[in-house]
Structure formats: structure tokens, C-alpha cells
Design an enzyme around this catalytic site. Structure first.
Site, PDB file in Angstrom:
ATOM      1  N   GLU A 167      43.462  43.000  31.591  1.00  0.00           N
ATOM      2  CA  GLU A 167      43.580  41.719  32.306  1.00  0.00           C
ATOM      3  C   GLU A 167      42.523  41.513  33.391  1.00  0.00           C
ATOM      4  O   GLU A 167      42.636  40.599  34.202  1.00  0.00           O
ATOM      5  CB  GLU A 167      44.976  41.548  32.919  1.00  0.00           C
ATOM      6  CG  GLU A 167      45.935  40.772  32.053  1.00  0.00           C
ATOM      7  CD  GLU A 167      46.413  41.508  30.809  1.00  0.00           C
ATOM      8  OE1 GLU A 167      46.986  40.861  29.941  1.00  0.00           O
ATOM      9  OE2 GLU A 167      46.211  42.738  30.673  1.00  0.00           O
ATOM     10  N   TYR A 169      41.628  43.642  35.905  1.00  0.00           N
ATOM     11  CA  TYR A 169      41.807  44.358  37.164  1.00  0.00           C
ATOM     12  C   TYR A 169      40.800  45.510  37.263  1.00  0.00           C
ATOM     13  O   TYR A 169      39.892  45.627  36.434  1.00  0.00           O
ATOM     14  CB  TYR A 169      43.255  44.840  37.288  1.00  0.00           C
ATOM     15  CG  TYR A 169      44.251  43.706  37.440  1.00  0.00           C
ATOM     16  CD1 TYR A 169      44.290  42.945  38.607  1.00  0.00           C
ATOM     17  CD2 TYR A 169      45.141  43.374  36.418  1.00  0.00           C
ATOM     18  CE1 TYR A 169      45.189  41.893  38.749  1.00  0.00           C
ATOM     19  CE2 TYR A 169      46.048  42.330  36.554  1.00  0.00           C
ATOM     20  CZ  TYR A 169      46.061  41.591  37.724  1.00  0.00           C
ATOM     21  OH  TYR A 169      46.943  40.547  37.872  1.00  0.00           O
ATOM     22  N   ARG A 217      47.712  50.546  29.515  1.00  0.00           N
ATOM     23  CA  ARG A 217      47.560  49.167  29.034  1.00  0.00           C
ATOM     24  C   ARG A 217      46.080  48.885  28.846  1.00  0.00           C
ATOM     25  O   ARG A 217      45.313  48.806  29.810  1.00  0.00           O
ATOM     26  CB  ARG A 217      48.181  48.177  30.006  1.00  0.00           C
ATOM     27  CG  ARG A 217      48.197  46.759  29.443  1.00  0.00           C
ATOM     28  CD  ARG A 217      49.210  45.899  30.135  1.00  0.00           C
ATOM     29  NE  ARG A 217      49.170  44.530  29.654  1.00  0.00           N
ATOM     30  CZ  ARG A 217      49.928  43.561  30.136  1.00  0.00           C
ATOM     31  NH1 ARG A 217      50.779  43.823  31.106  1.00  0.00           N
ATOM     32  NH2 ARG A 217      49.856  42.336  29.656  1.00  0.00           N
ATOM     33  N   HIS A 255      42.076  37.596  33.381  1.00  0.00           N
ATOM     34  CA  HIS A 255      42.651  36.419  34.022  1.00  0.00           C
ATOM     35  C   HIS A 255      41.620  35.300  34.172  1.00  0.00           C
ATOM     36  O   HIS A 255      41.996  34.127  34.228  1.00  0.00           O
ATOM     37  CB  HIS A 255      43.228  36.778  35.394  1.00  0.00           C
ATOM     38  CG  HIS A 255      44.514  37.531  35.322  1.00  0.00           C
ATOM     39  ND1 HIS A 255      45.538  37.180  34.471  1.00  0.00           N
ATOM     40  CD2 HIS A 255      44.957  38.630  35.996  1.00  0.00           C
ATOM     41  CE1 HIS A 255      46.554  38.023  34.622  1.00  0.00           C
ATOM     42  NE2 HIS A 255      46.228  38.911  35.540  1.00  0.00           N
ATOM     43  N   GLN A 342      56.350  27.585  33.630  1.00  0.00           N
ATOM     44  CA  GLN A 342      56.594  26.776  34.817  1.00  0.00           C
ATOM     45  C   GLN A 342      57.331  27.510  35.931  1.00  0.00           C
ATOM     46  O   GLN A 342      57.054  27.288  37.112  1.00  0.00           O
ATOM     47  CB  GLN A 342      57.362  25.506  34.431  1.00  0.00           C
ATOM     48  CG  GLN A 342      56.538  24.541  33.612  1.00  0.00           C
ATOM     49  CD  GLN A 342      57.310  23.284  33.265  1.00  0.00           C
ATOM     50  OE1 GLN A 342      58.111  22.777  34.051  1.00  0.00           O
ATOM     51  NE2 GLN A 342      57.081  22.760  32.071  1.00  0.00           N
TER      52      GLN A 342
END
Length: 674
Positions: A167, A169, A217, A255, A342
Site C-alpha cells: 500500500e 508505506y 503483506r 494509496h 462512506q
């Protein structure tokens, strides 16, 4: 007979056995950052363990203060912190689940000025200046910090750790030339760059011993430029396997990637193929992730040999008893995640408590309690949109006698319209869930009945959930034959031409524009082509050129406001909608005054500067009104004379931009009180 034999089969990791193949993937909930919230976090994880999850992964805990995601954020750096976590791990173990703590160093993604990263290259998605590049010694100390954090996790009672290597990081940042321009032993060649995660795994395994889960991961598709190629990914997998990992979990996309990976328009199991590609290269179990939200999809992935386990985070927010229901033949009662983001990711990215649109109890298990009622009441619910459906479902679930009145011949309200939008087909699942629950709970449903006061005189409580009706703007010529409302368009009762003007650029305007441009039920192959995703063995990061299909219509989307169109859309999904319309050739016009409508088309005046305007005539076949809503409240005043408690919820209460999150939460909270 076990309906999902592969999904529900135990997995032997050698030193321990997982009771099935379901991982609750990591999601930062907002409860990790303060010790006072640990009892609530314990209740949240315990409910999922009780519901059958085999292995839970916590939100990310930093191994040192430089790695905080937020200032003074979650970290595992002291024995005192570790001991406080016993309440969490004990709660999961009480229900025979296992839990691992994710160790996450944010690197340049950190939201504080003290961050450290591979190099001093600024993140495009955080407001702070470029991070300070770690010295060679700091890199080595950070590896030690990962190991120390893992030891503390063991002390806290965790069954293992997940090392966050995807992701975008810190570990991802060390791995790619995109964010690592170091010239020491931690940079330069791909082999040097991957030394960092390999040594983390080696030191963690050495520190915790062999009887502890170490999950890594791994980013299989970075979806950014200058990323790893497939050969490097496979080499890293081999090296961390040799270093002692128990499982490899799948990460998709940084991201900062401009390709959606988990929103509702991403097809189900869209990335299982790349997990299968890695599984063929390693011997340790591999976990598939992203947009896996039904037991049927999960079962198929494992049955086909694409992965050994499946990771689901949001689906277990939506229904903590997902696994249990799948196992005992109640899959039709699963409250399916619709991937709207949401109340989960959108909340997380603005530091609010994570919850779920379709299950407001998520993250609020200790405060929003739906216990059996002591006093059975007769309750009337008027309106079968999201608010009315949630109220009827939860009230009947508590033991009240409920009757639901709906003027149309079908339930669903605005959600039934939403599910017609390409990429929002999942919304059908919510209507299916409420329908089934009401059937089981014995709710008496009156369809095609416009409730009047006479229908409601014998009830103890009356809930008005009559929703909204479209607002018709005061534009000269608004009654012209070319003008239609969005509801008629989505219901298929209005004819739409080739050249279209959509008035109003809120969520409905964007949805209607997508409805006009694309077909429902997009395949993974077509989605990959449209977004430029390819096999990572063909291109670094899995990026390729988008294949843009010719637009089905010429659409112009207009709004009165002078702000950018779509600014009020979801924090983590709005950009996807904007990009989709941009790629489809939609013209977006802001600062519009609607002058009149006639046979020549739509006459507008557009603000093109602080004091400058220009007049235009849009020669269009169809003008679609998406210009807001008005609450339907005609029952409220006459009901006042009945002397019965009347509760107004959902759009009937507030006719803001259609807000199912507020409607369902409001209904659930009311059900808990009555």
C-alpha cells in the site's frame, strides 16, 4: 452438507491450525490510537471472532514514533502498552479466534512532521514537507524496532504479527526506485532495496520463535510508475519465505495510485488472478484480497487454487457473522458489503471512528445495542427506502410487531434507483438482505399502499420514512418536452437522446451521467482495459495504457456552484467518479446560470472569471434534472392529531444529498431506543 467446503476447511500452519480460510484484513478503526478505547476495540474484534473469523488482523501499530501514521498514533513500543492489549487478545481467544497485530511504519505517508522514509521524496497525498531520509544506522534500528514490536505483541497475547509491506508505506517505499534513491546498502539495486523487508522478517522470526504467526503483506500490483516488476516481486517472495514467514497476504495498489482497487465499481475478486500468479511461485499459504464480499466468491477463489485464504475487512464490518451464516446455511441472511466506503474508509481518512453504512453497529458494539425488547409494541413504518427498511428490520428483530407501508409496488426507494447505476450493482444486495430479514422476522409488508392516517390509527409508534421527491428548479421552460427527471431516467420510463445535459453535479448527477455512458455488469477484463491494468510481468507495477471505449452519448454535466465538480463526493471514491466521467468525454461546467429552455436547447450563462461571463446554448436532445430533493412530509401534520409518538427519519427528516449512511444509522438508533 457443508455448502462451502473449501472456505470452511481448517488450515494447518504447522505450529497452529486456523479453523477456516477467512482472514479479517487490517483496517484502522480509530480505536487503536488511545488506550481508553481498547475495551471497545475488544468488543469489536470479539464479535467477529464469535461470528467465525479464523484470523483477525488489527489496524496498524507503529514500531517507533517516527513511524506513527498520526501524531501520537497507535504504536507498540513498551511493555505497558502490550499489557493493556490483553483485553483485546483475550476477547478474541474467548471465542476461539486468532488475532495478529499489524506492524506498520508509515514512512512518507505519515501525517506529522517527524516522519522518516527511505529518501527525502515528498508524498503526493499528505500535506507535510518531504520526510527526512533515514541514515544507514536508522534503517538498521528500524528493523530492530519491528522485531521488538513483534516481541511485545507476543507479550500482549497476540498469535502473531502482520508486517505491512504494501500500500505504499515504508517497506514499499524502500523497495522501489520511485521512492528510494539511496546509495548505501539499502538502495541502488533491486537486491539491495529488498534487503530491508527480508531482514525485518529474519529478525522478527528470530525474536519470536517458531510457534508464532508471521504474516507478510506483499504488494503484488503497485499500480504506480517506477514500481517493482514481477521478477522482483517473486524474488522477494522467495526470500521472505526462506526468512520464515507463515503466510503471504496480498496488497493491491499504493494509496497514491490513480486506479481504484476496492470501491464498488471494481468487479468482485478483480485481483484474484494476480494472487494465483504468486501462489504458483511459493509454498507458504497465500491470501487473496480486495472486493471479495460473498461466500460464493470466496469459495470459488480457494476451490480454483487461486489462494489458500481470503482476506475480507469491510464485509466483516457489514456482517460480523458472515462466516457463521455461511456455514450453517444462512448465506441469504448475510448483510453484504456494498463497497461504498462512506462510513469506513471515508471516516478513517478524516480521523473519525470507522463504521459501516449498512451496519451502523460496526465500531459501536458497546453503545448501539439491539437487545430483545421487554415491551412489545405495534409499530408502523411508512416508506420502504433504506431508512424504513432498516427501522422495520431492527425493530422486528428486537421483537416488536411491525407493519411496513410502501406506496410503490416494490421496496428499496432510492437504493433501488442506485443499483441501476453501472458499478453500483452491489446495492441490490442490501435490498435483498432487508427483504429476507423482514420475511424471517414476520414484518407485514403492504406494497402499493399510500398510507393515510386511517391506516395508522391502531399503532403504538409510527415511523415516517417517506423519503424525498425530486426538486424541480424554477427555470423558464422547465416543462419543455426535452426535460425529464432523474428518477424517470433510472427507472427506464423516460427516453434519453444522444446529446444530454445533466443539471446538478452532486452524487445523483454523477450517477446519472455514468448510467448514460456505461453498461452494468462490467467484466474484470474490460475493467482492467478501461483503467490500464495489466499483468505485472508485462509492465512494472501492472500499469499499461488505458483503452477508452467510445462514449455512448455526448454528456454535459453542469452545476451552479463555482467549485470543482464532484468536490462533495466521497473522500476515497469521488476521484474515481470524476476520472470515469473525464475518461468518457463528459464536459463538466461550473458556475452556471440556467437562463431558459426552449426548442433551441438549454440557454446558460457561465462564469469564466471573477467579473466575466459568457452565454451559451447547448443543443441537446434531453435535459435531465438532478437538482436536489424535497422531504416528503405530508403525513406529519395530520398524524399529530392521533396522539401517538411519531418519529421522522431519513430523507423525510433531512432532504440533503441522498445520504443512506445517515438514514440507516438514524433508523437503527431509533430501533435501539423504542
Amino acid at each position: 452438507m457443508n455448502p462451502y467446503p473449501h472456505l470452511l476447511e481448517p488450515l494447518d500452519l504447522g505450529h497452529t491450525t486456523l479453523r477456516n480460510r477467512v482472514v479479517m484484513g487490517s483496517m484502522h478503526t480509530g480505536m487503536e490510537d488511545r488506550a481508553r478505547h481498547l475495551p471497545e476495540l475488544a468488543a469489536y474484534f470479539a464479535e467477529r471472532a464469535k461470528g467465525g473469523v479464523a484470523l483477525t488482523v488489527t489496524g496498524g501499530y507503529a514500531p517507533n514514533w517516527h513511524g506513527w501514521l498520526l501524531p501520537f498514533g497507535a504504536q507498540m513500543t513498551s511493555k505497558r502498552s502490550a499489557d493493556k492489549h490483553r483485553i483485546v487478545t483475550d476477547a478474541v481467544h474467548e471465542h476461539d479466534g486468532k488475532i495478529v497485530m499489524q506492524i506498520l511504519h508509515a514512512g512518507r505517508y505519515a501525517y506529522h512532521p517527524f516522519k522518516r522514509a527511505a529518501s527525502d521524496i515528498k508524498s503526493p497525498i499528505t500535506p507535510f514537507r518531504a520526510p527526512k531520509a533515514m541514515s544507514t544506522r536508522e534503517v538498521d534500528r528500524t528493523i530492530d524496532d519491528f522485531a521488538a514490536s513483534a516481541v511485545l505483541a507476543r507479550r500482549a497475547g497476540y498469535d502473531g504479527v502482520e508486517i505491512m509491506g504494501s500500500e505504499g508505506y515504508l517497506i514499499n517505499q524502500m523497495l522501489t526506485a520511485r521512492t528510494n534513491n539511496r546509495t548505501d546498502r539499502w538502495g541502488g539495486s533491486a537486491a539491495n532495496r529488498m534487503r530491508f523487508p527480508v531482514e525485518i522478517v529474519e529478525r522478527v522470526r528470530e525474536a519470536v520463535g517458531d510457534d508464532f504467526i508471521v504474516m507478510y503483506r506483499m504488494s503484488l500490483l503497485d499500480l504506480v510508475d517506477d514500481a517493482q516488476n514481477w521478477e522482483e516481486t517473486v524474488e522477494l517472495a522467495h526470500r521472505i519465505e526462506a526468512a520464515g514467514v507463515s503466510l503471504i497476504n496480498t496488497g493491491i495498489g499504493w494509496h497514491e495510485a490513480r486506479i481504484p482497487t476496492i470501491v464498488t465499481s471494481v468487479p468482485r475478486a478483480a485481483f484474484a488472478w494476480v494472487t494465483a500468479k504468486l501462489k504458483a511461485e511459493v509454498t507458504v499459504p497465500v491470501v487473496a484480497s480486495n472486493r471479495i464480499n460473498t461466500p460464493e466468491v470466496a469459495e470459488k477463489i480457494i476451490a480454483l487454487g487461486q489462494a489458500d485464504m481470503v482476506s475480507m475487512a469491510r464485509p466483516l464490518l457489514a456482517d460480523p457473522f458472515f462466516v457463521q451464516k455461511a456455514g450453517d446455511g444462512r448465506a441469504d441472511q448475510i448483510n453484504t458489503c456494498i463497497a461504498c466506503n462512506q462510513a469506513c474508509l471515508d471516516h478513517g481518512f478524516v480521523n473519525k471512528r470507522v463504521s459501516c453504512l449498512v451496519n451502523p453497529r460496526a465500531g459501536h458494539e458497546t453503545t448501539l445495542v439491539l437487545s430483545p425488547t421487554r415491551t412489545i409494541k405495534r409499530v408502523a413504518v411508512v416508506g420502504a427506502g433504506p431508512a424504513g427498511l432498516a427501522a422495520a428490520t431492527e425493530l422486528s428483530g428486537r421483537g416488536h410487531t411491525v407493519e411496513l407501508f410502501e406506496a410503490r409496488d416494490e421496496i428499496g426507494g432510492q437504493f433501488r434507483l442506485a443499483m441501476e447505476i453501472p458499478g453500483k450493482e452491489e446495492f441490490h444486495e442490501t435490498i435483498r438482505y432487508f427483504s429476507r430479514r423482514m420475511e424471517i422476522n414476520g414484518v407485514k409488508v403492504h406494497l402499493g399502499v399510500r398510507a393515510s392516517v386511517d391506516h395508522l390509527t391502531d399503532f403504538d409508534e409510527i415511523i415516517v420514512a417517506t423519503g424525498v421527491e425530486p426538486r424541480v428548479p424554477t427555470i423558464p421552460g422547465v416543462d419543455h418536452p426535452s426535460v425529464v427527471g432523474y428518477q424517470d431516467v433510472l427507472r427506464g420510463t423516460a427516453t434519453v437522446g444522444e446529446r444530454v445535459a445533466v443539471l446538478g453535479a452532486g452524487g445523483i448527477g454523477f450517477d446519472v451521467s455514468e448510467f448514460l455512458l456505461h453498461d452494468v455488469g462490467e467484466s474484470v477484463q474490460h475493467w482492467n482495459q478501461r483503467w490500464g491494468v495489466t499483468d505485472p510481468s508485462l509492465a512494472r507495477g501492472g500499469l499499461t495504457t488505458k483503452v477508452k471505449a467510445p462514449p455512448r452519448r455526448q454528456v454535459t454535466l453542469l452545476q451552479r456552484k463555482t467549485t470543482e465538480l464532484g468536490k462533495g463526493l466521497g473522500k476515497t471514491t469521488g476521484w474515481v467518479h470524476r476520472q470515469t466521467l473525464k475518461d468518457s468525454g463528459v464536459e463538466m461546467v461550473k458556475g452556471v446560470t440556467y437562463d431558459r429552455i426552449d426548442d433551441d436547447g438549454l440557454h446558460i450563462t457561465v462564469a469564466v472569471g471573477d467579473d466575466t461571463t459568457e452565454s451559451r446554448v447547448l443543443d441537446v436532445d434531453t435535459i435531465i434534472l438532478c437538482t436536489g430533493q424535497e422531504s416528503v412530509r405530508d403525513l406529519i401534520e395530520p398524524l399529530g392529531a392521533l396522539g401517538r409518538p411519531v418519529h421522522v427519519i431519513g430523507g423525510a427528516d433531512v432532504a440533503a444529498e441522498l445520504d443512506a449512511k445517515r438514514a440507516i444509522r438514524q433508523a437503527t438508533e431509533l430501533a435501539a431506543r423504542l
